[in-house]
Motif scaffolding. Structure first.
Motif, PDB file in Angstrom:
ATOM      1  N   SER A 133       0.805  -1.111  -0.542  1.00 52.59           N
ATOM      2  CA  SER A 133       0.251   0.057   0.138  1.00 52.59           C
ATOM      3  C   SER A 133       0.850   1.103   0.045  1.00 52.59           C
ATOM      4  CB  SER A 133      -1.245   0.321   0.978  1.00 52.59           C
ATOM      5  OG  SER A 133      -1.994  -1.400   1.012  1.00 52.59           O
ATOM      6  N   LEU A 134      -0.154   2.081   0.048  1.00 55.25           N
ATOM      7  CA  LEU A 134       1.125   3.609  -0.127  1.00 55.25           C
ATOM      8  C   LEU A 134       1.266   3.601   1.823  1.00 55.25           C
ATOM      9  CD1 LEU A 134      -1.219   5.963  -1.624  1.00 55.25           C
ATOM     10  CD2 LEU A 134       0.636   5.052  -3.180  1.00 55.25           C
ATOM     11  N   ARG A 166       1.818   5.826   4.718  1.00 54.68           N
ATOM     12  CA  ARG A 166       0.894   7.420   4.968  1.00 54.68           C
ATOM     13  C   ARG A 166       1.038   7.959   4.471  1.00 54.68           C
ATOM     14  NH1 ARG A 166      -1.138   6.103  11.418  1.00 54.68           N
ATOM     15  NH2 ARG A 166       1.148   6.323  11.344  1.00 54.68           N
ATOM     16  N   ALA A 194      -0.517   8.999   1.276  1.00 51.48           N
ATOM     17  CA  ALA A 194      -2.045   8.846   1.881  1.00 51.48           C
ATOM     18  C   ALA A 194      -2.979   9.706   1.369  1.00 51.48           C
ATOM     19  CB  ALA A 194      -2.544   7.697   2.191  1.00 51.48           C
ATOM     20  N   LEU A 195      -1.981  10.869   2.896  1.00 54.97           N
ATOM     21  CA  LEU A 195      -2.378  11.891   3.563  1.00 54.97           C
ATOM     22  C   LEU A 195      -2.228  12.826   2.799  1.00 54.97           C
ATOM     23  CD1 LEU A 195      -2.128  11.238   7.048  1.00 54.97           C
ATOM     24  CD2 LEU A 195      -3.917  11.231   5.944  1.00 54.97           C
ATOM     25  N   ASN A 243      -2.324  14.433   0.066  1.00 53.04           N
ATOM     26  CA  ASN A 243      -3.565  15.739  -0.907  1.00 53.04           C
ATOM     27  C   ASN A 243      -4.494  16.313   0.347  1.00 53.04           C
ATOM     28  OD1 ASN A 243      -1.513  15.317  -2.746  1.00 53.04           O
ATOM     29  ND2 ASN A 243      -3.261  13.773  -3.941  1.00 53.04           N
ATOM     30  N   ARG A 269      -7.019  18.345   5.429  1.00 54.35           N
ATOM     31  CA  ARG A 269      -7.011  18.466   6.627  1.00 54.35           C
ATOM     32  C   ARG A 269      -5.590  17.226   7.026  1.00 54.35           C
ATOM     33  NH1 ARG A 269     -10.136  20.189  11.053  1.00 54.35           N
ATOM     34  NH2 ARG A 269     -11.586  19.842   9.866  1.00 54.35           N
ATOM     35  N   ASP A 281      -3.723  14.683  10.705  1.00 55.19           N
ATOM     36  CA  ASP A 281      -2.972  14.881  11.763  1.00 55.19           C
ATOM     37  C   ASP A 281      -2.067  13.774  11.587  1.00 55.19           C
ATOM     38  OD1 ASP A 281      -3.949  12.176  12.736  1.00 55.19           O
ATOM     39  OD2 ASP A 281      -5.382  12.793  13.585  1.00 55.19           O
ATOM     40  N   GLU A 340      -1.528  10.461  11.820  1.00 50.92           N
ATOM     41  CA  GLU A 340      -3.026   9.019  11.198  1.00 50.92           C
ATOM     42  C   GLU A 340      -3.849   9.208  10.304  1.00 50.92           C
ATOM     43  OE1 GLU A 340      -3.619   8.112  14.743  1.00 50.92           O
ATOM     44  OE2 GLU A 340      -1.890   6.784  15.124  1.00 50.92           O
ATOM     45  N   CYS A 341      -4.688  10.963  10.668  1.00 47.20           N
ATOM     46  CA  CYS A 341      -6.133  10.457  10.206  1.00 47.20           C
ATOM     47  C   CYS A 341      -5.978  11.274   8.750  1.00 47.20           C
ATOM     48  CB  CYS A 341      -7.100   9.714  10.919  1.00 47.20           C
ATOM     49  SG  CYS A 341      -7.164   8.688  11.923  1.00 47.20           S
ATOM     50  N   PHE A 342      -6.872  11.264   7.928  1.00 51.00           N
ATOM     51  CA  PHE A 342      -7.994  12.653   8.021  1.00 51.00           C
ATOM     52  C   PHE A 342      -8.510  12.911   8.591  1.00 51.00           C
ATOM     53  CE2 PHE A 342      -7.571   9.271   4.191  1.00 51.00           C
ATOM     54  CZ  PHE A 342      -6.348  10.378   3.164  1.00 51.00           C
ATOM     55  N   ARG A 343      -8.432  14.609   8.735  1.00 51.52           N
ATOM     56  CA  ARG A 343      -9.191  15.234   9.941  1.00 51.52           C
ATOM     57  C   ARG A 343     -10.447  15.762   8.895  1.00 51.52           C
ATOM     58  NH1 ARG A 343      -6.880  15.538  14.732  1.00 51.52           N
ATOM     59  NH2 ARG A 343      -8.981  15.798  15.459  1.00 51.52           N
ATOM     60  N   VAL A 344     -11.693  15.506   9.073  1.00 54.35           N
ATOM     61  CA  VAL A 344     -12.793  16.258   8.857  1.00 54.35           C
ATOM     62  C   VAL A 344     -13.721  17.082   9.399  1.00 54.35           C
ATOM     63  CG1 VAL A 344     -13.068  14.493   6.718  1.00 54.35           C
ATOM     64  CG2 VAL A 344     -14.586  14.613   8.845  1.00 54.35           C
ATOM     65  N   PRO A 345     -14.742  17.556   8.993  1.00 52.88           N
ATOM     66  CA  PRO A 345     -15.436  19.160   9.787  1.00 52.88           C
ATOM     67  C   PRO A 345     -16.636  17.584  10.511  1.00 52.88           C
ATOM     68  CG  PRO A 345     -16.023  19.807   7.781  1.00 52.88           C
ATOM     69  CD  PRO A 345     -15.145  18.475   7.675  1.00 52.88           C
TER      70      PRO A 345
END
Lengths: 491, 96
Positions: B70-71, B73, B76-77, B79, B82, B84, B86-91
């Protein structure tokens, strides 16, 4: 409950994560529990230009499962895009199946050994293959009004199994789920772990209320989500039925009067709560996914898959009753433990030549130990052959059943054979003439017992058995009883 | 078939696009032209013709279940508007 004035109508949608190494449309690993966002690629991230390619194994596991559910497998199937915006769905659509699913029109038989409900076939409308979404985590710890997204699970193959609304009680729903999970275990197509989300259940439930004029009025359908165990499903359904009847009495709303509602089960509070509707987003605008070509299957290929299907729980229960003469209850207990326990029982019965005795020992001792130790059968240290040696010794009167259980414990704790365990406990077969001598000695020492027996009270001989056991713990009580009676009757 | 402003409003909502009134007017006209053009297709008599599932006459593009790498991390993040470590952050996603 005495005949409530309504019928309960339940249909279940079960999502099963298939046991593949890689995702449905890309070759990222599906392994559970890895750090977030370490199992993604342009395909499952939904990056522009990335193209999905179907996982052969996922399709094959789906076909096997559908066949085991007595479904028809159409020769032609295709995948469609189901559009909705949600942050855990990076493409903005889920690849699912709309009008031409890979299977349809099956059923699953359910029964209740303790007669809670009548045996029935629950219809399966369809089972189709689709991809999973990612995982959203609300980040309260950091005090930010953010949701964190982990896309490791995105694109994992799911089989969605949609039942007909054929279940009439929470108990039937639980039985359906248990039987379905058992079937999936026998097929080895999923690990069915609810905690890890490998098996997810949504329920559609409403009531058909009986009126005084003998009409039946359908109340609005509610979809219940967030049930994380079969027990939770059962409780949520009980709660929902009660709640819906109250609402009916209050409002008189019929199906169609209000939009279909989605409610979430709160296991701590033991109630369902209305979930915020995904408002206008419910217009999924399905259309065939141009990135994927259809899949075809010939009748011969379907037949070949049919041949690969192992013996399934319903057939095995019948077999254990018909061919092994087990009671339906014992057969049910053994089959519900899974294919390994059934194989163990069959091997044991073969070696001992006594299916009834073997069934009792598996159901009693073996399953008790597995439960106490929280072992899988593969961790159980006594082989079927090893246990068979003990059961044969019991058959031959070398020891009785309760001494047998002591030997069984010794075999478990010392990891020895039946013969060694018996030796360690000082159990030897008592020589026939020695036994006869022992009995004669005891009989003669107990004139009161002799006269009691002679005057018709055979039970009095019981006192002699205890004495015989004190003198030699290896004697077989049944044998002692018979020999003593024979001696007294011959006096 | 022509599109109404309400149609376009609904489609823009589904696509999570916020259009100004001017844009809505322009879009209604432009999308309307596209839809009318596509509408030519309904002049064909398709009675008894099976719906086409795919433009290519190709089936069964299946691959084996062999994992690939896999890519990383951070790739992966990278583009994400927002994120952090580890994770994508969304509203915040509420209600579920």
């Amino acid at each position: 409950m005495t005949n409530p004035p309504y019928d309960v109508i339940i249909g279940l949608e079960v999502h099963v994560q298939l046991r593949t190494n890689t995702k449905l449309f890309c070759r990222c690993s599906t392994e559970f529990g890895n750090p977030p966002n370490t199992q993604t690629c342009p395909v499952c991230l939904g990056l522009p230009g990335a193209l999905p390619v179907m996982n052969r194994k996922a399709y094959e596991l789906s076909v096997k499962t559908a066949l085991a559910l007595n479904c028809n497998i159409p020769n032609f199937t295709k995948w469609d895009r189901k559009q909705y915006y949600y942050p855990d769905l990076p493409k903005g659509y889920q690849i699912s199946q709309f009008d031409l699913p890979m299977s349809e029109n099956g059923y699953l038989a359910i029964s209740s050994p303790d007669g809670e409900f009548e045996d029935k076939n629950v219809g399966i409308i369809r089972a189709h293959l689709e991809e999973d979404a990612g995982k959203s985590m609300h980040d309260e710890a950091q005090g930010l009004a953010d949701t964190r997204i982990d896309l490791n699970r995105t694109g994992t193959p799911l089989l969605e199994i949609v039942s007909e609304p054929d279940m009439r009680s929470a108990e039937e729903a639980r039985a359906y789920l248990q039987e379905l999970r058992l079937l999936l275990t026998y097929l080895d197509v999923s690990d069915c772990n609810m905690q890890e989300g490998s098996l997810r259940v949504d329920a559609n439930v409403n009531l058909h209320v009986h009126t005084e004029t003998d009409e039946k009025i359908a109340t609005p359908i509610v979809e219940v989500k967030n049930m994380n165990s079969f027990r939770a499903v059962e409780r949520a359904l009980h709660y929902e039925v009660k709640r819906q009847y109250e609402i009916w009495q209050e409002t008189g709303n019929r199906i169609g009067d209000v939009p279909k509602q989605t409610r979430g089960w709160d296991d701590n509070a033991q109630l369902t709560r209305a979930q915020r509707e995904k408002e206008e987003s419910s217009d999924y605008r399905y259309f065939p996914d141009p990135d994927l070509v259809p899949v075809t299957i010939t009748n011969e290929q379907v037949e070949a898959f049919q041949q690969q299907i192992p013996e399934l729980p319903a057939a095995l229960r019948e077999k254990l009753v018909d061919e092994f003469s087990l009671t339906p209850y014992t057969a049910d207990v053994i089959v519900n433990q899974g294919p390994e326990v059934v194989a163990y029982f069959q091997s044991l019965a073969e070696h001992t030549g006594d299916a009834k005795q073997s069934g009792n020992w598996v159901q009693g001792e073996v399953l008790r130990v597995l439960k106490e130790e929280d072992w899988e059968l593969s961790e159980f240290p006594i082989s079927a052959e090893g246990l068979a040696d003990l059961l044969k010794a019991i058959q031959q009167g070398e020891l009785n059943n309760s001494r047998g259980k002591e030997v069984f414990s010794e075999m478990l704790s010392a990891g020895t054979s039946a013969a060694d365990a018996m030796a360690a406990l000082g159990i030897e077969k008592v020589d026939d003439s020695a036994l006869e001598d022992l009995c004669r000695e005891i009989v003669m020492a107990n004139p009161k017992v002799i006269s009691d027996v002679q005057s018709g009270n055979e039970k009095a001989v019981g006192a002699l058995i205890g004495q015989a056991k004190q003198k030699n713990p290896n004697v077989n009580p049944g044998q002692v009883r018979q020999i003593c009676l024979d001696i007294i009757n011959a006096l | 078939m022509s599109l109404s402003k309400e149609d376009v409003q609904r489609v823009s909502l589904l696509a999570r696009l916020k259009l100004s009134d001017d844009e809505l007017t322009t879009m209604t006209e432009q999308l309307g032209q596209i839809v009318s053009y596509i509408d030519k297709l309904s002049e064909l008599d398709t009675e008894g013709v099976k719906p086409m599932a795919h433009a290519l006459d190709l089936t069964n593009a299946l691959v084996d279940d062999e994992p690939h790498e896999s890519l990383p991390r951070e790739k992966a993040l990278q583009n994400a508007p927002r994120s952090d470590d580890e994770c994508f952050r969304v509203p915040a996603v509420l209600g579920e």
